[in-house]
Design a protein around this motif. Sequence first.
Motif, PDB file in Angstrom:
ATOM      1  N   ASP A   1      10.758   4.875  -6.729  1.00 24.02           N
ATOM      2  CA  ASP A   1      11.096   4.350  -8.050  1.00 24.02           C
ATOM      3  C   ASP A   1      10.838   2.847  -8.003  1.00 24.02           C
ATOM      4  OD1 ASP A   1      12.296   3.313 -10.344  1.00 24.02           O
ATOM      5  OD2 ASP A   1      13.999   4.682 -10.275  1.00 24.02           O
ATOM      6  N   ARG A   2       9.685   2.436  -8.492  1.00 19.84           N
ATOM      7  CA  ARG A   2       9.301   1.024  -8.374  1.00 19.84           C
ATOM      8  C   ARG A   2      10.191   0.110  -9.205  1.00 19.84           C
ATOM      9  NH1 ARG A   2       2.921   1.483  -9.424  1.00 19.84           N
ATOM     10  NH2 ARG A   2       3.667   3.271 -10.629  1.00 19.84           N
ATOM     11  N   ALA A   3      10.690   0.601 -10.338  1.00 20.71           N
ATOM     12  CA  ALA A   3      11.532  -0.228 -11.195  1.00 20.71           C
ATOM     13  C   ALA A   3      12.842  -0.605 -10.495  1.00 20.71           C
ATOM     14  CB  ALA A   3      11.819   0.475 -12.513  1.00 20.71           C
ATOM     15  N   GLU A   4      13.387   0.339  -9.736  1.00 12.93           N
ATOM     16  CA  GLU A   4      14.663   0.101  -9.050  1.00 12.93           C
ATOM     17  C   GLU A   4      14.492  -0.286  -7.592  1.00 12.93           C
ATOM     18  OE1 GLU A   4      17.528  -0.012 -10.495  1.00 12.93           O
ATOM     19  OE2 GLU A   4      16.787   0.625 -12.471  1.00 12.93           O
TER      20      GLU A   4
ATOM     21  N   ASP B   1       0.823  -1.207   0.000  1.00 11.10           N
ATOM     22  CA  ASP B   1       0.000   0.000   0.000  1.00 11.10           C
ATOM     23  C   ASP B   1       0.861   1.264   0.000  1.00 11.10           C
ATOM     24  OD1 ASP B   1      -2.289  -1.539   0.045  1.00 11.10           O
ATOM     25  OD2 ASP B   1      -2.428  -1.524   2.233  1.00 11.10           O
ATOM     26  N   LEU B   2       1.991   1.215   0.720  1.00  6.93           N
ATOM     27  CA  LEU B   2       2.843   2.395   0.814  1.00  6.93           C
ATOM     28  C   LEU B   2       3.562   2.669  -0.497  1.00  6.93           C
ATOM     29  CD1 LEU B   2       4.067   4.595   2.646  1.00  6.93           C
ATOM     30  CD2 LEU B   2       5.871   2.952   3.245  1.00  6.93           C
ATOM     31  N   TYR B   3       3.987   1.597  -1.189  1.00 12.68           N
ATOM     32  CA  TYR B   3       4.824   1.760  -2.359  1.00 12.68           C
ATOM     33  C   TYR B   3       4.083   1.639  -3.688  1.00 12.68           C
ATOM     34  CZ  TYR B   3       8.639   1.338   0.986  1.00 12.68           C
ATOM     35  OH  TYR B   3       9.484   1.533   2.041  1.00 12.68           O
ATOM     36  N   CYS B   4       2.776   1.531  -3.654  1.00 10.58           N
ATOM     37  CA  CYS B   4       2.047   1.410  -4.917  1.00 10.58           C
ATOM     38  C   CYS B   4       1.988   2.742  -5.659  1.00 10.58           C
ATOM     39  CB  CYS B   4       0.639   0.864  -4.675  1.00 10.58           C
ATOM     40  SG  CYS B   4      -0.422   1.947  -3.697  1.00 10.58           S
ATOM     41  N   ALA B   5       2.157   3.850  -4.934  1.00 12.44           N
ATOM     42  CA  ALA B   5       2.149   5.176  -5.566  1.00 12.44           C
ATOM     43  C   ALA B   5       3.582   5.653  -5.768  1.00 12.44           C
ATOM     44  CB  ALA B   5       1.390   6.165  -4.696  1.00 12.44           C
TER      45      ALA B   5
ATOM     46  N   GLY C   1       3.525  11.079   5.136  1.00 12.18           N
ATOM     47  CA  GLY C   1       2.962  10.496   6.346  1.00 12.18           C
ATOM     48  C   GLY C   1       3.390  11.281   7.566  1.00 12.18           C
ATOM     49  N   THR C   2       2.650  11.112   8.643  1.00 10.63           N
ATOM     50  CA  THR C   2       2.937  11.794   9.906  1.00 10.63           C
ATOM     51  C   THR C   2       3.546  10.791  10.877  1.00 10.63           C
ATOM     52  OG1 THR C   2       1.046  13.257   9.555  1.00 10.63           O
ATOM     53  CG2 THR C   2       1.938  13.129  11.786  1.00 10.63           C
ATOM     54  N   ARG C   3       4.711  11.145  11.444  1.00 11.38           N
ATOM     55  CA  ARG C   3       5.389  10.260  12.379  1.00 11.38           C
ATOM     56  C   ARG C   3       5.152  10.674  13.821  1.00 11.38           C
ATOM     57  NH1 ARG C   3      11.067   8.042  10.163  1.00 11.38           N
ATOM     58  NH2 ARG C   3      10.641   6.759  11.986  1.00 11.38           N
ATOM     59  N   VAL C   4       5.221  11.984  14.092  1.00 13.80           N
ATOM     60  CA  VAL C   4       5.079  12.489  15.454  1.00 13.80           C
ATOM     61  C   VAL C   4       4.285  13.780  15.411  1.00 13.80           C
ATOM     62  CG1 VAL C   4       6.295  13.413  17.474  1.00 13.80           C
ATOM     63  CG2 VAL C   4       7.266  11.480  16.234  1.00 13.80           C
ATOM     64  N   VAL C   5       3.379  13.938  16.366  1.00 14.62           N
ATOM     65  CA  VAL C   5       2.676  15.208  16.526  1.00 14.62           C
ATOM     66  C   VAL C   5       2.758  15.607  17.992  1.00 14.62           C
ATOM     67  CG1 VAL C   5       0.466  16.411  16.420  1.00 14.62           C
ATOM     68  CG2 VAL C   5       1.074  14.785  14.632  1.00 14.62           C
ATOM     69  N   GLY C   6       3.301  16.791  18.257  1.00 15.84           N
ATOM     70  CA  GLY C   6       3.390  17.296  19.617  1.00 15.84           C
ATOM     71  C   GLY C   6       2.776  18.665  19.731  1.00 15.84           C
ATOM     72  N   ASP C   7       2.823  19.224  20.926  1.00 19.81           N
ATOM     73  CA  ASP C   7       2.249  20.549  21.144  1.00 19.81           C
ATOM     74  C   ASP C   7       3.014  21.625  20.369  1.00 19.81           C
ATOM     75  OD1 ASP C   7       0.359  19.504  22.830  1.00 19.81           O
ATOM     76  OD2 ASP C   7       1.521  19.888  24.653  1.00 19.81           O
ATOM     77  N   ARG C   8       4.321  21.471  20.254  1.00 20.38           N
ATOM     78  CA  ARG C   8       5.142  22.496  19.616  1.00 20.38           C
ATOM     79  C   ARG C   8       6.049  21.937  18.524  1.00 20.38           C
ATOM     80  NH1 ARG C   8       5.047  27.290  22.411  1.00 20.38           N
ATOM     81  NH2 ARG C   8       4.025  27.229  24.448  1.00 20.38           N
ATOM     82  N   ASN C   9       5.793  20.722  18.112  1.00 21.02           N
ATOM     83  CA  ASN C   9       6.608  20.151  17.045  1.00 21.02           C
ATOM     84  C   ASN C   9       5.846  19.033  16.342  1.00 21.02           C
ATOM     85  OD1 ASN C   9       6.904  18.167  19.242  1.00 21.02           O
ATOM     86  ND2 ASN C   9       8.477  17.262  17.929  1.00 21.02           N
TER      87      ASN C   9
END
Length: 242
Positions: A173-176, A147-151, A156-164
């Motif tokens: 590159d799917r071919a490589e 699902d991640l590499y089909c496009a 994506g969001t890794r971390v969400v904090g109050d100030r960061n």
Amino acid sequence: MDYDIAAYGEHRPEYDSMSWALRHDEDEASSFLAALAPGGRALELGIGTGRVALPLAGRGLKVVGVEGSPTMAAGLERNVGDEDVEVVIGDFADVPVEGEFDLVYCISETFFLLPTQESQVRCVRNAAEHLPEGGLFVIQAFVPDHDLYCANQSTGTRVVGDRNAIISARRHDRAEQRVELQSIQLREDGNTFYPMLYRYVWPSELDLMAQLAGLTRVSRAGGWRGERYTGSGEYVAVYRKN
């Protein structure tokens, strides 16, 4: 993206404090690896700052590591206490060390930082040449997410904090089987960029690389605790020198 084997560490001088980028599996990994070669000699490919090598040495192994980044190597040397750990600067695809090791290992998808299939094949072959008959080669990696590499690109969001916040942007590159990844830390006092280029490998492709190097797969589990391998997520593969 201008990137070489040293770039990962050179762009992460504060690596040890980047909790969002670390796996925090040092105890499980070092316990698993120590059980494979008790009291023996181990070689880590891409040793970084010694996150796993140091506790592994603390379990009685002599550990040598190859590291492409001088910044990472300096971080390791600052972290070493009484542990028997040595670092060699170089491209870990070439495995530029002398002698044989009971165990060669590569953790946390570090193997994927080798940017081409040729360099990955060369790495496995060179690693096998440093193993005696019966010696073991261990790789921790992940099964690529369809699902991640089909496009061709994704964010994506890794971390969400109050100030960061930390977000990731990928160009694929799917071919490589190559991904250009930029992790961006957004803060009030400014933003920091952490670029990475990697070539993912399918588990069956890794098995073939090992076979070409004279290695036979012993096991593939879903983690260091021997979790069942499901064909998705992370895995740990163990190969033996024929």
